[in-house]
Design a protein around this motif. Structure first.
Motif, PDB file in Angstrom:
ATOM      1  N   LYS A 298      12.954  -8.111  -3.416  1.00 47.51           N
ATOM      2  CA  LYS A 298      13.124  -6.708  -3.798  1.00 47.51           C
ATOM      3  C   LYS A 298      12.822  -5.762  -2.634  1.00 47.51           C
ATOM      4  N   THR A 299      11.946  -6.207  -1.717  1.00 48.84           N
ATOM      5  CA  THR A 299      11.539  -5.306  -0.637  1.00 48.84           C
ATOM      6  C   THR A 299      12.717  -4.924   0.256  1.00 48.84           C
ATOM      7  N   HIS A 329       3.452  -3.736   1.433  1.00 50.93           N
ATOM      8  CA  HIS A 329       4.709  -3.007   1.583  1.00 50.93           C
ATOM      9  C   HIS A 329       4.729  -2.239   2.892  1.00 50.93           C
ATOM     10  N   ASP A 392       7.098   0.470  -7.473  1.00 51.90           N
ATOM     11  CA  ASP A 392       7.110  -0.989  -7.571  1.00 51.90           C
ATOM     12  C   ASP A 392       6.208  -1.428  -8.715  1.00 51.90           C
ATOM     13  N   GLU A 393       6.599  -2.518  -9.359  1.00 45.95           N
ATOM     14  CA  GLU A 393       5.784  -3.102 -10.433  1.00 45.95           C
ATOM     15  C   GLU A 393       5.452  -2.053 -11.470  1.00 45.95           C
TER      16      GLU A 393
HETATM   17 MG    MG Z   1       7.355  -7.419  -4.158  1.00 43.74          MG
END
Ligand code: MG
Ligand code: ADP
Length: 684
Positions: A298-299, A329, A392-393
């Motif tokens: 995903k990054t 990140h 994210d998340e």
């Molecule tokens: Mg990740």
């Protein structure tokens, strides 16, 4: 809905009763009709006493032939009821003086109750009794008797009478309910469905009614799902009126980014990057959910979105729920973006004083990309021109926090675009409804060369074997995690358990370096430990579930999870995703404490059989139900009164189709019937 009255206006309903009904969500007469029974009792027939069997609820009629009050630790009333065919004992553990006379020998009674074996034959404890005056025998009901969910201070009889009265008005036509769905041969009309549910004929399949597979319940579930679908359509229409800056990448910076990566992007990554690029180019704010299993990459997608958003001078931010994850990140994105000359700005709670002022200045000035924790949401933070927010998340953030960051970017009437990334694979059916108003992209392909993690379940008694295996792996210079999950709902106890375990393991594996990480350590301590583990200086990392998200150490190829039987499937999957990121064949050992319950056994079985996050999520849904899968923190998730996404998945296609056949007026009525005033759905 002609004839529908507020319940407080119904004769016999005072303010107190109205308040209790409101506690059950019942405000109007029609609400009563949508309050469904939990179960049913069959009082349509009388069973001769000789035919009565233990285990079921039956109705019998007879004469009291014997009565006694037993003294003992507890006073108890025992009576014998007889008919021409046999007799049965009635037992009351608590009773009023009036009941003493009700059970006097010679009295005739009709009793309903559960039958079970007692010391001297079959008995009924606390039967519900109707006095029969001499010779009288009131007619039996024609339909089964519904038992409703109720609340403190509101008796079953009272609630049943109210619902019964509303049903009667529906049947005689003084209370009208518009039937908003087209007639179909699959489902009964609304009126007939409600009659079947509240007053089923003796032959109706009761189990199907209770579990909701019966066409009558399906008829209602379908209507409820349709109402939500229509409400969502309104939300989307409102969104279509919002404006965002159109973002593009005229110099092909994204292509340059992808060309400088040390690997080829997967087809799925390219496809999702394209989805996002397409969204960002529009003058409407993107609201996209990216679902990608752990390790799906995903990054890279986030990096491409950041580059697109900033290519023409706007700003973009990415936020993660924990400092460890945000830091990771920051490092990865700094590497990815360096060849393009983009240097991200870092902001977390621990950035204080001068450093913080400088960061705030840059955010208000020339910074292109910001990476951080929820510290980016704080009031003092002001962006010059925030055009894209990546979260994210997402399951760790409340929906409100997400919106708060969106607000930061609001520039005049323009809204920033939003991308939400989650590693919790949510079944598609659920995602559509649970993440109302978000478009969905899925990274459904893992980078090549990944070998699925081999998973075994082992009872705690086999710990010595597991230690031997661990020693072997460590001596081959592979790294491992030992996870001690929550044993009690307390971070402190969890931390202590992990500390104890780390000491033990350090003794047992004295020749290797054992590290420890848990939620109560200071951020700087955690970072130091992670850095050592990353560098390979620590061989075995004992951890609580803090490593669940984001940790990426390719050389770690063995994971041992203690008390695995206590964890949900999604969480096990998240944890296991920390290994299998490198070229070594990775393994996961699920240690459990016997004996295993049925659900726990089923879960461990699923974990052994598959590493596909979506399959796991579907199973999780089956084993736990949608509320659990989404987690209690999932404030944005929808709740249903009758529909059940796991059960009613098959209805969703039909619902989409039906939605196109209703006019505005019908849609409005449906939304009001099931959700509430339709006006609230015009503003997002
Ligand atoms: Mg990740
Ligand atoms: P996620 O955040 O979705 O769990 P990451 O973005 O952290 O996944 O990527 C996981 C690992 O896979 C990283 O080590 C990353 O370098 C690697 N990776 C990502 N995309 C690819 C690809 N297309 N080919 C090979 N490796 C990749």
């Amino acid at each position: 809905m002609a004839g529908d009255r507020a319940l407080s206006e119904v004769a016999g309903v005072g303010p107190q009763l109205a308040g209790r009904l409101a506690g059950l969500g019942l405000e109007r007469e029609t609400d009563l009709l949508f309050h469904l029974p939990l179960r049913y009792e069959d009082r349509t027939c009388l069973t001769p006493l000789r035919q009565v069997r233990a285990g079921s609820g039956v109705q019998v009629e007879g004469r009291i032939v014997h009565r006694e009050v037993r003294q003992g630790r507890q006073r108890m009333l025992l009576a014998t009821l007889a008919d021409d065919t046999g007799q049965i004992t009635l037992r009351l553990f608590r009773f009023y003086p009036s009941q003493l006379s009700q059970f006097s020998p010679g009295r005739r009674l009709r009793c309903f109750g559960e039958v079970r074996p007692g010391p001297t034959g079959l008995e009924m404890a606390h039967p519900q009794c109707l006095d029969l005056a001499d010779g009288a025998s009131p007619p039996l009901p024609q339909s089964l008797t519904p038992i409703y969910p109720t609340t403190q201070g509101l008796g079953q009889a009272r609630l049943s009478r109210l619902i019964g009265a509303a049903l009667e008005r529906l049947q005689e036509g003084t209370l009208e309910l518009a039937d908003l769905l087209p007639a179909s041969d699959l489902f009964p009309t609304l009126r007939n469905a409600l009659i079947t549910i509240h007053a089923p004929a003796p032959g109706e399949p009761l189990q199907a009614l209770i579990e909701g597979y019966h066409p009558a319940v399906q008829r209602l579930a379908q209507e409820e799902l349709l109402a939500h679908h229509l409400a969502l359509a309104r939300v989307n229409r409102a969104r279509a009126r919002q404006r965002a800056p159109a973002l593009d990448d005229p110099d092909g910076k994204v292509s340059r980014l992808l060309a400088t990566l040390p690997f080829e992007p997967t087809g799925a990554q390219l496809r999702v990057i394209d989805d996002i690029r397409h969204d960002l180019a529009r003058r409407q704010p993107m609201r996209r959910l990216l679902q990608g299993d752990v390790g799906s990459g995903k990054t890279v997608v986030a990096a491409a979105a950041l580059v697109t958003a900033t290519a023409t001078g706007h700003q973009a931010a990415i936020v993660a729920p924990t400092e460890i994850l945000a830091e990771q990140h920051y490092q990865t994105l700094s590497e990815y973006l360096a060849p393009l000359g983009i240097e991200p700005v870092w902001l977390a709670g621990k950035v204080q004083g001068r450093a913080r002022s400088e960061v705030l200045e840059r955010l208000a000035g020339d910074a292109a990309v910001a990476v951080g924790t929820h510290a980016l949401f704080q009031k003092a933070v002001a962006f010059r021109d925030l055009a894209l927010v990546i979260v994210d998340e997402q399951h760790r953030f409340g929906v409100h926090q997400r919106l708060a960051l969106a607000d930061k970017g609001r520039k005049g009437s323009l809204q920033p675009h939003q991308l939400v990334m989650t590693a919790t694979p949510i079944p598609r059916t659920l995602a559509m409804t649970a993440y109302a108003g978000l478009d969905i992209s899925v990274l459904d392909e893992l980078p090549p060369g990944r070998k699925p993690v081999t998973t075994v379940a082992a009872s705690q008694q086999r710990r010595p074997e597991v230690i031997a295996r661990l020693r072997q792996a460590l001596s081959e210079r592979r790294q491992a995690y030992w996870v001690c999950p929550l044993i009690e709902e307390s971070e402190l106890l969890e931390a202590e358990a992990a500390e104890t375990r780390a000491r033990e393991l350090a003794r047992e594996l004295a020749e290797f370096r054992v590290g420890l990480i848990h939620g109560r350590m200071k951020a700087s301590e955690k970072q130091a430990v992670m850095a050592d583990f990353n560098a390979g200086a620590i061989g075995l990392l004992v951890a609580t579930t803090v490593i669940e998200v984001g940790v990426d150490v390719p050389n770690a190829s063995l994971m041992i999870i203690e008390n695995a039987e206590r964890l949900g499937l999604s969480q096990l999957h998240q944890l296991r995703g920390r290994v299998g990121r490198g070229s070594d064949q990775a393994a996961c050992v699920l240690l459990y404490k016997p004996p295993l319950g049925e659900t726990a056994r089923a879960r461990l079985e699923v974990m052994r059989e598959t590493t596909d996050g979506f399959v796991i999520a579907e199973k999780d849904l089956e084993l736990r139900g949608p509320g659990e899968v989404l987690g209690t923190r999932q404030t944005g998730a929808l709740r249903f009164r009758i529909a059940d996404l796991a059960r009613d998945e098959a209805l969703l296609d039909r619902v989409q189709h039906l939605a196109t056949r209703l006019d505005e007026q019908q849609a409005r009525q449906l939304i009001e019937r099931w959700i509430g005033p339709a006006e609230q759905f015009v503003d997002v």
